[in-house]
Design a protein around this motif. Structure first.
Motif, short mmCIF file in Angstrom:
data_model
loop_
_atom_site.label_atom_id
_atom_site.label_comp_id
_atom_site.label_asym_id
_atom_site.label_seq_id
_atom_site.Cartn_x
_atom_site.Cartn_y
_atom_site.Cartn_z
N ARG A 79 0.81 -1.22 0.00
CA ARG A 79 0.00 0.00 0.00
C ARG A 79 0.84 1.26 0.00
NH1 ARG A 79 -3.27 -2.81 4.39
NH2 ARG A 79 -4.74 -4.09 3.22
N SER A 80 2.14 1.13 0.31
CA SER A 80 3.01 2.30 0.17
C SER A 80 3.45 2.46 -1.28
CB SER A 80 4.25 2.16 1.05
OG SER A 80 3.90 2.38 2.38
N TYR A 84 -3.43 4.75 -3.13
CA TYR A 84 -4.88 4.71 -3.36
C TYR A 84 -5.50 5.96 -2.74
CZ TYR A 84 -9.76 3.31 -2.42
OH TYR A 84 -11.13 3.26 -2.31
N ARG A 90 -10.20 11.81 3.50
CA ARG A 90 -10.28 11.78 4.96
C ARG A 90 -9.06 12.46 5.54
NH1 ARG A 90 -15.45 10.59 6.38
NH2 ARG A 90 -16.16 9.41 4.61
N MET A 91 -9.31 13.36 6.49
CA MET A 91 -8.22 14.06 7.16
C MET A 91 -8.30 13.73 8.65
SD MET A 91 -6.56 15.96 4.97
CE MET A 91 -6.83 15.22 3.37
N THR A 92 -7.17 13.78 9.33
CA THR A 92 -7.21 13.60 10.78
C THR A 92 -7.35 14.97 11.43
OG1 THR A 92 -4.84 13.77 10.96
CG2 THR A 92 -5.73 11.56 10.70
N LEU A 102 1.57 12.62 7.96
CA LEU A 102 1.01 11.44 8.64
C LEU A 102 1.66 10.11 8.20
CD1 LEU A 102 -1.26 10.27 10.56
CD2 LEU A 102 -2.66 10.09 8.51
N PRO A 103 1.86 9.90 6.88
CA PRO A 103 2.45 8.61 6.47
C PRO A 103 3.82 8.35 7.09
CG PRO A 103 1.69 9.84 4.55
CD PRO A 103 1.55 10.75 5.73
N PHE A 106 4.22 6.26 10.45
CA PHE A 106 4.04 4.81 10.49
C PHE A 106 5.39 4.09 10.36
CE2 PHE A 106 -0.06 6.20 8.33
CZ PHE A 106 -0.71 6.34 9.54
N LEU A 108 6.70 1.65 8.88
CA LEU A 108 7.27 1.32 7.58
C LEU A 108 7.95 2.52 6.91
CD1 LEU A 108 7.30 -0.98 5.33
CD2 LEU A 108 5.39 0.29 4.34
N ASN A 109 7.41 3.71 7.14
CA ASN A 109 7.90 4.90 6.44
C ASN A 109 8.83 5.78 7.28
OD1 ASN A 109 6.14 4.11 4.36
ND2 ASN A 109 4.45 5.22 5.32
N ARG A 153 -0.63 13.93 -0.10
CA ARG A 153 -0.17 13.05 0.98
C ARG A 153 0.22 11.68 0.44
NH1 ARG A 153 -4.58 12.66 5.51
NH2 ARG A 153 -5.67 11.55 3.85
N THR A 154 -0.58 11.18 -0.49
CA THR A 154 -0.26 9.89 -1.10
C THR A 154 1.01 9.99 -1.93
OG1 THR A 154 -2.60 9.35 -1.13
CG2 THR A 154 -1.20 8.09 -2.61
N LEU A 157 4.70 9.62 -0.58
CA LEU A 157 5.32 8.29 -0.42
C LEU A 157 5.93 7.80 -1.73
CD1 LEU A 157 2.69 6.44 1.82
CD2 LEU A 157 4.94 7.27 2.49
#
Lengths: 223, 261
Positions: A79-80, A84, A90-92, A102-103, A106, A108-109, A153-154, A157
């Protein structure tokens, strides 16, 4: 060279449903192409994107990412690599900057290099969000602005493949045009591979645009 | 200290005056509660007398198996109450919840009765059964709150969880907020109880001990042990149950399985 994404004989039935939403779909997506997926509501276009990033599981069939079955890749890693962007962004509950970074919170990043504030501001400008402050609360932005932030944001990555689920359906005409322009730029200038589900009559520019129609449970290529 | 005054059957029946008052209210104001009040009264008498006989038997028992058997029955009843409150069909949460409750409450009850109170043997029914009963009763409510909240939040915030998954989060990271909120929601009542105890209310167990003629200074020590036990047991059981349940909310592709109802 293997296609970046290959779908083989894919069938999908919603949980509890009697008949499949689609069956025996096959599709090969070459690197650098822009696939437009069209079809009436409820034909399974969004489900297809969700299957590709493993947010749902197919009833049968295989999906390969760079020649490898997606079930053999760790889900966060997959998914990184595959970005998608959902139909409704959606925002936090945080600032624009917190949402964009945000990514990188996590596991993994965490090793990846985080973009600095200057880079983020340049990117905002590229996405027609020049006036937006990084400290602005993200939840207070319009849907059009949030959609562009979600896309940004996507992209931070650096995915090879982007799956966009009706990226302009919730937007006004002006915001929609901005998003289309960004998509074309990503495909033609940055050589990103795009799979876009859309209802609109939009036909992007670019040499590798392919149009597919999902109807009657099958996928057919359109001229 | 004086020993407890016995209540004779005649005196016990005198307490029915309260039921008479309730029935009168129902009759005068047409509350249509007379049937429920009557059934409730009969059940109170029947169930508690039955419990009295069972407890008399167990408290005089010297069988560790019987005591543990009663404990297992108590946990099993608790799981049915949780099942009734949570009402979840997509995720099989009952077995992990049952096993966690059984293990964590057993360890807690043994710790309290055998180590803190120092009863001998550790399963001395007079201490072990009440300690077990209190921890099961209170923690069960906390668990039901936590589990229900977790499922509800994951469903309501499905898109937010999926957004995080799609940005490279593992299922634990993607559901961390919902996890924390659920565990906290379950723990807050027992923490609040520590704040209000002795000021706002006198706990049932302490009142019972005082009525039974115990020195209040001993009764409060028991109560302190119980309050601390409840907070600890609730925290441990909630976190353990939620960790097990959370994995079951996600599939092999770390995709969220809970769909909106």
């Amino acid at each position: 060279m293997a296609p970046i994404l290959e779908i083989r004989d894919l069938s999908f039935t919603y949980e509890g449903a009697q008949s499949p939403i689609f069956e025996h779909l096959s599709l090969a997506v070459e690197e650098g192409s822009h696939i437009l997926l069209k079809g009436a509501s409820g034909t399974g276009k969004s489900s297809l994107l969700r299957l590709i990033c493993r947010l749902a599981s197919p009833t049968s069939g295989t999906i390969l990412y760079r020649g490898e079955p997606i079930t053999a890749i760790s889900p966060p890693k997959l998914r990184s690599a595959i970005g998608y962007v959902a139909q409704i962004p959606r925002m936090t509950d945080g600032s624009v900057k917190e949402n964009l970074l945000l990514p990188f919170t996590f596991a993994l990043n965490r090793e990846r290099r985080k973009p600095d504030e200057d880079a983020l501001r340049r990117m905002l400008s590229d996405f027609y969000l020049d006036d937006l402050k990084l400290t602005h609360p993200a939840l207070k932005l319009s849907t059009g602005q949030q959609q562009r932030l979600a896309l940004m944001r996507t992209l931070l990555l650096k995915p090879d493949l982007l799956l966009l689920d009706e990226p302009t359906s919730a937007l006004d005409a002006l915001s929609a045009r901005m998003v289309f322009t960004i998509m074309e730029r990503l495909n033609t200038r940055e050589q990103k591979t795009l799979v876009t589900v859309t209802h609109s009559d939009y036909r992007p520019s670019g040499a590798h645009v392919e149009l597919y129609l999902l109807q009657n449970r099958t996928l057919t290529r359109q001229p | 200290m004086t020993s407890i005054i016995d209540i004779s059957i005649g005196q016990l029946l005198l307490a029915l005056v309260f039921i008479l008052l309730a029935q009168l209210s129902s009759f005068i104001f047409q509350l249509s509660l007379h049937r429920d009040i009557a059934i409730g009264t009969v059940r109170t008498f029947a169930q508690l007398f039955l419990m009295g006989y069972v407890l008399t038997y167990i408290l005089h028992s010297d069988s560790v198996f019987l005591v543990i058997g009663v404990f297992v029955v108590m946990v099993s009843s608790a799981i049915f109450i949780i099942k009734g409150r949570v009402n979840e069909k997509q995720v099989a949460y009952l077995l992990p919840t049952f096993i966690t409750m059984l293990l964590s409450y057993f360890v807690t009850a043994v710790f309290v009765s055998g180590l803190i109170i120092g009863s001998s043997p550790w399963w001395e029914p007079r201490y072990f059964i009440p300690a077990g009963g209190m921890v099961i009763g209170n923690s069960m409510s906390a668990l039901a709150i936590s589990i229900e909240r977790f499922f509800k939040d994951l469903r309501q915030e499905r898109e937010l969880v999926e957004m995080k998954l799609c940005l490279g989060a593992g299922y634990r990271e993607a559901s961390a907020e919902q996890f924390r909120a659920a565990v906290k929601a379950g723990m807050i009542p027992s923490i609040n109880a520590m704040m209000g105890v002795g000021l706002v209310f006198i706990p049932g167990m302490m009142s019972g001990q005082i009525l039974a003629g115990a020195d209040p200074m001993i009764a409060i020590r028991y109560q302190i042990v119980v309050m601390l036990m409840l907070v600890g047991a609730t925290a441990v059981s909630s976190v353990s149950v939620m960790l097990l349940i959370r994995r079951r909310c996600f599939g092999s592709g770390e995709e969220l399985l809970l769909t909106k109802e």
